[in-house]
Design a protein around this motif. Structure first.
Motif, short mmCIF file in Angstrom:
data_model
loop_
_atom_site.label_atom_id
_atom_site.label_comp_id
_atom_site.label_asym_id
_atom_site.label_seq_id
_atom_site.Cartn_x
_atom_site.Cartn_y
_atom_site.Cartn_z
N ASP A 143 0.84 -1.19 0.00
CA ASP A 143 0.00 0.00 0.00
C ASP A 143 0.88 1.25 0.00
N TYR A 144 0.33 2.34 -0.51
CA TYR A 144 1.04 3.62 -0.44
C TYR A 144 0.99 4.13 0.99
N VAL A 145 2.12 4.68 1.46
CA VAL A 145 2.22 5.12 2.85
C VAL A 145 1.17 6.18 3.16
N GLU A 146 0.90 7.07 2.20
CA GLU A 146 -0.05 8.15 2.47
C GLU A 146 -1.47 7.64 2.68
N LYS A 147 -1.75 6.40 2.27
CA LYS A 147 -3.09 5.85 2.44
C LYS A 147 -3.28 5.15 3.79
N LEU A 148 -2.22 5.03 4.57
CA LEU A 148 -2.33 4.37 5.88
C LEU A 148 -3.09 5.25 6.86
N SER A 149 -3.73 4.62 7.84
CA SER A 149 -4.41 5.37 8.91
C SER A 149 -3.35 5.99 9.82
N GLY A 150 -3.79 6.91 10.69
CA GLY A 150 -2.86 7.56 11.62
C GLY A 150 -2.15 6.54 12.50
N GLY A 151 -2.90 5.55 13.00
CA GLY A 151 -2.30 4.54 13.86
C GLY A 151 -1.33 3.65 13.11
N GLU A 152 -1.64 3.33 11.86
CA GLU A 152 -0.73 2.49 11.06
C GLU A 152 0.58 3.23 10.76
N LYS A 153 0.50 4.53 10.52
CA LYS A 153 1.72 5.32 10.31
C LYS A 153 2.57 5.35 11.57
N ARG A 154 1.92 5.47 12.74
CA ARG A 154 2.64 5.46 14.01
C ARG A 154 3.34 4.12 14.22
N ARG A 155 2.62 3.03 13.89
CA ARG A 155 3.19 1.70 14.05
C ARG A 155 4.40 1.53 13.13
N LEU A 156 4.31 2.06 11.92
CA LEU A 156 5.42 1.99 10.97
C LEU A 156 6.60 2.82 11.47
N GLN A 157 6.33 3.97 12.04
CA GLN A 157 7.39 4.82 12.60
C GLN A 157 8.12 4.10 13.73
N LEU A 158 7.37 3.39 14.56
CA LEU A 158 7.97 2.62 15.65
C LEU A 158 8.86 1.50 15.11
N LEU A 159 8.37 0.81 14.09
CA LEU A 159 9.15 -0.27 13.47
C LEU A 159 10.47 0.25 12.93
N LEU A 160 10.44 1.37 12.23
CA LEU A 160 11.67 1.93 11.65
C LEU A 160 12.68 2.30 12.73
N MET A 161 12.19 2.80 13.86
CA MET A 161 13.09 3.16 14.95
C MET A 161 13.74 1.93 15.56
N LEU A 162 12.98 0.86 15.78
CA LEU A 162 13.50 -0.33 16.43
C LEU A 162 14.49 -1.08 15.53
N MET A 163 14.35 -0.94 14.23
CA MET A 163 15.27 -1.61 13.30
C MET A 163 16.70 -1.09 13.43
N LYS A 164 16.86 0.08 14.02
CA LYS A 164 18.19 0.68 14.16
C LYS A 164 18.93 0.20 15.42
N GLU A 165 18.33 -0.78 16.15
CA GLU A 165 18.94 -1.43 17.31
C GLU A 165 19.36 -0.44 18.40
N PRO A 166 18.47 0.41 18.88
CA PRO A 166 18.84 1.38 19.93
C PRO A 166 19.03 0.70 21.28
N ASN A 167 19.79 1.36 22.16
CA ASN A 167 19.91 0.89 23.55
C ASN A 167 19.42 1.94 24.55
N PHE A 168 19.00 3.09 24.06
CA PHE A 168 18.45 4.15 24.90
C PHE A 168 17.21 4.69 24.17
N LEU A 169 16.05 4.26 24.64
CA LEU A 169 14.80 4.64 23.98
C LEU A 169 14.21 5.90 24.61
N ILE A 170 13.86 6.86 23.77
CA ILE A 170 13.17 8.07 24.20
C ILE A 170 11.86 8.13 23.41
N LEU A 171 10.76 8.00 24.13
CA LEU A 171 9.45 7.91 23.49
C LEU A 171 8.60 9.12 23.89
#
Length: 628
Positions: free
Chosen positions: A429-457
């Protein structure tokens, strides 16, 4: 008295049905929570009930003369109007009467003034402007003459919320009203809706709010609607029972379908009409057996970079903007496993502190010293960045083609997206067609893929559905690194943090030992003691209010240092606790290796005794260390 009825309504986008054959009704005094995962059509459902959007099928009817107030996710008003004029630009008869009264005064029209005075008395409208300013102030909007166009997105939502509350409608429909509100304002709104004789339909993911305000739950799930006559706790219990029953029915249908499929295959083609009823029944059975069971939960298990011994030190950091001090000489040294919640009114500097920690903002004074191994994962309130026409999977592959899990295994990006409830078809699907919650979930996924050890939410719960929040909490509770959370979700904070940075104003930040509920209890004790002091005694020095058990009093910390005896006690504790930990580890290993029944019982008893003793010693050490 029935206020609203929806009969067999349905809505689709393209070839996908969001929901179908939904029948729903509301009576006077109902307070209904609308619940569902992201993308199930909650906002669309509200738009249909509020008359903003027509259904594809079915009919919505309102009782005659019922006034509906609707707060949508993106309210829009004339950007040139002052805030107070936005409030008065309303269908509310009280606001309309006040506006006519002011116009009659300004023009000196005595005939119109006589008429409107009677209407003002009848509507009890004399205190409307004061009430408007009070509610705006409660929601953090103090400059009522500011142009609406100059406000931030969060402030605009709060003005819209004030407007719909002041309209005093018969039926109030609110879409995510707690987003962009600080904790004290959420609690005020909760109390306001509880004390008013309001008929309410609300979408929110604040579980404490749902439990305290709502007496009915409507769940949208896989295109169908389910009603529960009770609060959120009752809903959780009954939903679990329903899912167990449906899972059993699906298993039964699948087993029966295997037998029926074998029968159909064995039938000669020429006899295909001999048992047509059985063939038709097979088609119905196939539909039931093809349903998915409730096992599509998020499973967040990503690798994090190793955290060194030196993490971050805040050495008397301070920050001011426009002559206003937000942070005054704040000192803190982060330790491994720190789990900190950040609370306080909006505009106090919470986000500024986070940006100073990450290096996005420089302090005016003091230093922020970061360890060499720090790998930040910063989840912000800003929108997800993507290019127009970009698909979900392409955006994720810009970060990596594979994802390393905490177990050491690797999975493809597509498989990892599935654990975040992005089905193979959804990934394209095109990213712009995602719901607000789905975009948030995708944003979270992208952050976790970078293997952080200090999370700021920073407000991670906005727009996430409850099932996503539950699994996110599970992941964060097992996260091995440091964690800092800014959130208005009290349940989320209570589950994850063990102490708070409380922004109290004028640059002061209190380091409070405990979660948010502990802090609220302490504040109530403080207020109660203050009232008791005023009512029962002559004016005297302010009485000390104890913090929760085993927590040192702030006045004690500021007035004295450790005595010689306490210093010796602290040194002894620092020697004893590591030895007890070693003994406990040895016993646990023995229990794992096995032994006789008597030995196992003795070792287990000793482990229990050591654990209790360690807990007491750690609490005493914490008390002494705070004084030191």
């Amino acid at each position: 008295m029935n206020y609203l009825s929806a009969e067999n309504i349905a809505k689709s986008f393209g070839d996908k049905w969001l929901f179908k054959n939904v029948t729903f009704g509301m009576s006077r005094g109902d307070k209904v929570a609308l619940i569902g995962t992201n993308g199930t059509g909650k906002t669309t459902f509200l738009n249909i009930l509020a008359g903003v959007m027509p259904p594809d099928e079915g009919e919505v009817s309102l009782r005659k003369d019922i006034r509906v107030g609707y707060l949508d996710q993106s309210p829009s008003f004339d950007e040139e109007l002052p805030v107070i004029e936005v409030i008065f630009a309303s269908s509310n008869p009280v606001a309309h009467a006040v506006k006519r009264y002011e116009q009659a005064l300004a023009t000196g029209n005595n005939d119109a003034l006589t008429e409107i005075l009677e209407e003002m008395d009848h509507l009890k409208a004399w205190d409307f402007e004061a009430k408007a300013k009070e509610i705006l102030g409660r929601l953090g909007i103090h400059d009522v003459d500011a142009r609406y166009g100059t406000l931030s997105g969060g402030q605009r939502k709060r003005v819209a919320l004030a407007k719909v509350l002041l309209e005093d409608p018969d039926l109030l429909i609110l879409d995510e009203p707690t987003n962009h509100l600080d904790l004290s304002t959420v609690e005020w709104l909760e109390n306001h809706l509880n004390t008013q004789n309001t008929t309410l339909l609300v979408v929110t993911h604040d579980r404490y709010f749902l439990d305290k305000v709502c007496n009915n739950v409507l769940e949208l799930d896989h295109g169908s609607a389910y009603t529960y006559k009770g609060n959120y706790a009752y809903f959780l219990e009954k939903k679990s029972e329903r899912e167990e029953v449906e899972a059993a029915e699906i298993d039964k249908a699948r087993n029966l379908m295997r037998k029926e499929l074998d029968w159909i295959r064995r039938q000669p083609k020429a006899r295909g009409t001999k048992a047509k009823y059985r063939v038709d029944a097979f088609e119905d059975l196939k539909d039931k057996a093809s349903q998915k069971k409730y096992d599509n939960q998020l499973e967040l298990n990503v690798r994090s970079t190793r955290l060194g011994s030196k993490i971050i030190e805040l050495q008397s950091v301070g920050k001011s903007y426009d002559g206003r001090e937000l942070i005054h000489n704040f000192v803190y040294t982060f330790r491994k496993g720190d789990r900190i919640g950040i609370v306080g009114p909006n505009g106090m500097g919470k986000t500024t502190l986070l940006k100073m920690i990450t290096g996005e903002v420089r302090p005016d004074n003091g230093q922020v010293i970061r360890g060499d191994t720090i790998q930040f994962g910063h989840y912000t309130q800003s929108d997800l960045e993507f290019e127009s026409g970009q698909r979900v999977i392409d955006l994720v592959k810009e970060v990596a083609d594979v994802v390393r899990l905490g177990t050491g295994q690797t999975v493809t990006v597509s498989k990892f997206l599935e654990t975040f409830l992005f089905t193979p078809s959804k990934q394209y699907d095109y990213v712009e067609k995602l719901s607000g919650g789905e975009k948030r979930r995708l944003q979270l996924l992208l952050m976790l893929m970078k293997e952080p050890n200090f999370l700021i939410l920073d407000e991670p719960t906005n727009d996430l559905d409850i099932s996503s929040l539950n699994v996110l909490e599970e992941f964060l509770s097992n996260f091995p690194g440091c964690l800092m959370i800014v959130s208005h979700d009290r349940y989320f904070l209570d589950q994850l943090v063990d102490h708070l940075f409380v922004f109290e104003g004028e640059g002061k930040i209190r380091d409070f030992p405990g979660n948010y509920s502990d802090y609220r209890l302490w504040l109530e004790e403080q207020e109660t003691t203050g009232r008791r002091t005023v009512s029962t005694s002559k004016p005297k020095e302010k009485e000390e209010v104890p913090l929760p058990a085993a927590v040192p009093k702030p006045t004690e910390i500021s007035k004295r240092k450790l005595s010689f005896k306490e210093q010796r006690e602290m040194e002894q504790l620092e020697t004893e606790m590591p030895e007890m930990e070693k003994r406990k580890a040895i016993l646990v290993q023995k229990l794992s290796n096995g032994g006789s029944h008597e030995e196992l019982m003795a070792w287990a008893l000793e482990v229990e005794q050591i654990t209790e003793s360690l807990s007491e010693k750690e609490m005493r050490w914490l008390e002494l260390s705070e004084i030191a």
